[in-house]
Design a protein around this motif. Sequence first.
Motif, PDB file in Angstrom:
ATOM      1  N   ILE A 187     -14.806  -7.665  34.025  1.00  0.00           N
ATOM      2  CA  ILE A 187     -16.049  -7.475  33.275  1.00  0.00           C
ATOM      3  C   ILE A 187     -15.835  -8.175  31.935  1.00  0.00           C
ATOM      4  O   ILE A 187     -15.147  -7.652  31.038  1.00  0.00           O
ATOM      5  CB  ILE A 187     -16.389  -5.992  33.088  1.00  0.00           C
ATOM      6  CG1 ILE A 187     -16.653  -5.342  34.455  1.00  0.00           C
ATOM      7  CG2 ILE A 187     -17.606  -5.832  32.183  1.00  0.00           C
ATOM      8  CD1 ILE A 187     -17.011  -3.868  34.385  1.00  0.00           C
ATOM      9  N   GLY A 229     -20.853  -2.014  30.553  1.00  0.00           N
ATOM     10  CA  GLY A 229     -19.667  -1.671  31.327  1.00  0.00           C
ATOM     11  C   GLY A 229     -19.991  -0.723  32.455  1.00  0.00           C
ATOM     12  O   GLY A 229     -19.499  -0.870  33.590  1.00  0.00           O
ATOM     13  N   CYS A 250     -11.490  -5.256  31.618  1.00  0.00           N
ATOM     14  CA  CYS A 250     -12.684  -5.238  30.759  1.00  0.00           C
ATOM     15  C   CYS A 250     -12.372  -5.926  29.439  1.00  0.00           C
ATOM     16  O   CYS A 250     -11.343  -5.646  28.807  1.00  0.00           O
ATOM     17  CB  CYS A 250     -13.146  -3.805  30.511  1.00  0.00           C
ATOM     18  SG  CYS A 250     -13.601  -2.915  32.016  1.00  0.00           S
ATOM     19  N   MET A 255     -16.852  -1.581  26.897  1.00  0.00           N
ATOM     20  CA  MET A 255     -17.214  -1.783  28.304  1.00  0.00           C
ATOM     21  C   MET A 255     -16.254  -1.030  29.221  1.00  0.00           C
ATOM     22  O   MET A 255     -16.666  -0.518  30.269  1.00  0.00           O
ATOM     23  CB  MET A 255     -17.249  -3.273  28.633  1.00  0.00           C
ATOM     24  CG  MET A 255     -18.345  -4.023  27.898  1.00  0.00           C
ATOM     25  SD  MET A 255     -18.652  -5.703  28.491  1.00  0.00           S
ATOM     26  CE  MET A 255     -17.065  -6.477  28.186  1.00  0.00           C
ATOM     27  N   ALA A 256     -14.983  -0.923  28.836  1.00  0.00           N
ATOM     28  CA  ALA A 256     -14.040  -0.117  29.617  1.00  0.00           C
ATOM     29  C   ALA A 256     -14.459   1.353  29.604  1.00  0.00           C
ATOM     30  O   ALA A 256     -14.372   2.048  30.636  1.00  0.00           O
ATOM     31  CB  ALA A 256     -12.634  -0.275  29.059  1.00  0.00           C
ATOM     32  N   GLY A 278      -8.862  -2.182  28.750  1.00  0.00           N
ATOM     33  CA  GLY A 278      -9.830  -2.668  27.779  1.00  0.00           C
ATOM     34  C   GLY A 278      -9.214  -3.699  26.849  1.00  0.00           C
ATOM     35  O   GLY A 278      -8.193  -4.320  27.148  1.00  0.00           O
TER      36      GLY A 278
END
Length: 344
Positions: A187, A229, A250, A255-256, A278
Amino acid sequence: MTNRRRPTMKDVAQHAGVSVSTVSYVLNNSGPVAADRRARVLDAVEVLNYTPNESARSLKRRSASTIGLVVPDLANQFFALLAEGVERAASERDVLVVLCAPEATGAAGSVNARLLRSQRLDGVVYLSGADMSPSSLLELTRLGPVVLVDEQIPGFDLPAVVSDSRRGARAIARHVLEQGHEQLAIIGGPAQLWTAQQRLAGYREAIAAAGRDPDDLPVLAGDYRQDSGMKLAAQLFAGPPEERPTALLCANDLMAIGALQYCKSVGLTVPDDLSIVGFDDLPVASLLTPALTTVRQPARDMGFAAANRLFDLLEDKSADRSADQFPVTIQIRDSVAPPPGARP
């Protein structure tokens, strides 16, 4: 003073019955003034509630009185920590910081540029975001020196303070691969941002070094916000079970955290069912359940250095304009474990 305008040095001089130069000598401690005249000036300053015009004073002494700080928003703790570093550097020099957060206010970048211009700033520390356009940065460069922080922007030959994002991404991806994960997904951040490009390049380098084709991994572009995320994690798990990743890389902590939120909402356990990493090491990262494995960037130090680079430029226009790069460190915590099939 019967009107509401701001009193001037001339008003102080008239009230004290002295010349404007005498007022200047007293306020700046820059010349000899008789004791009785000094007392009259100080009394006039108090009576009129006079405060010096720092913008005009800074022009005379060729140093900063007010600088701008542009960040996307302050919801991301990383941006807030950068702002703390800038403020610390500015406070050591008695310099005021004017904050603009375009994505938080919903105002266009050009609107914020006009706002900053109206403040008669000496220079700007600029942190780009996904929704901030190059045109707004171009307008800011007309105000005076600009120092980039945490980003480098193609087409702008500006000094920058960044971290070694590429090396950090490479190291954390290597850590995940060493746990035995083969089904990874990424991501990433906004594709147009330098940080997102650097982190994606680091992930790909680690995957290639492990003898795998990085083009085989699914890569979804997020916007560095928590909601993206969560949504992108849901998208990755919408397919058949055999195609689902066992680890998510991520490109930032928010987002994590969104991916962790998705896992909890559907009953997935981290790291038993899915490992997540992350980037940034926000203060909350170590407090999560599980604690987040991530890459630490020295946000406050970066903000402090960026402000000082700006002050150097203001004092010496020929000062070094290259990029300063801060090292990063990997924080190994509880959100990564071997995939289910690789456990004893």
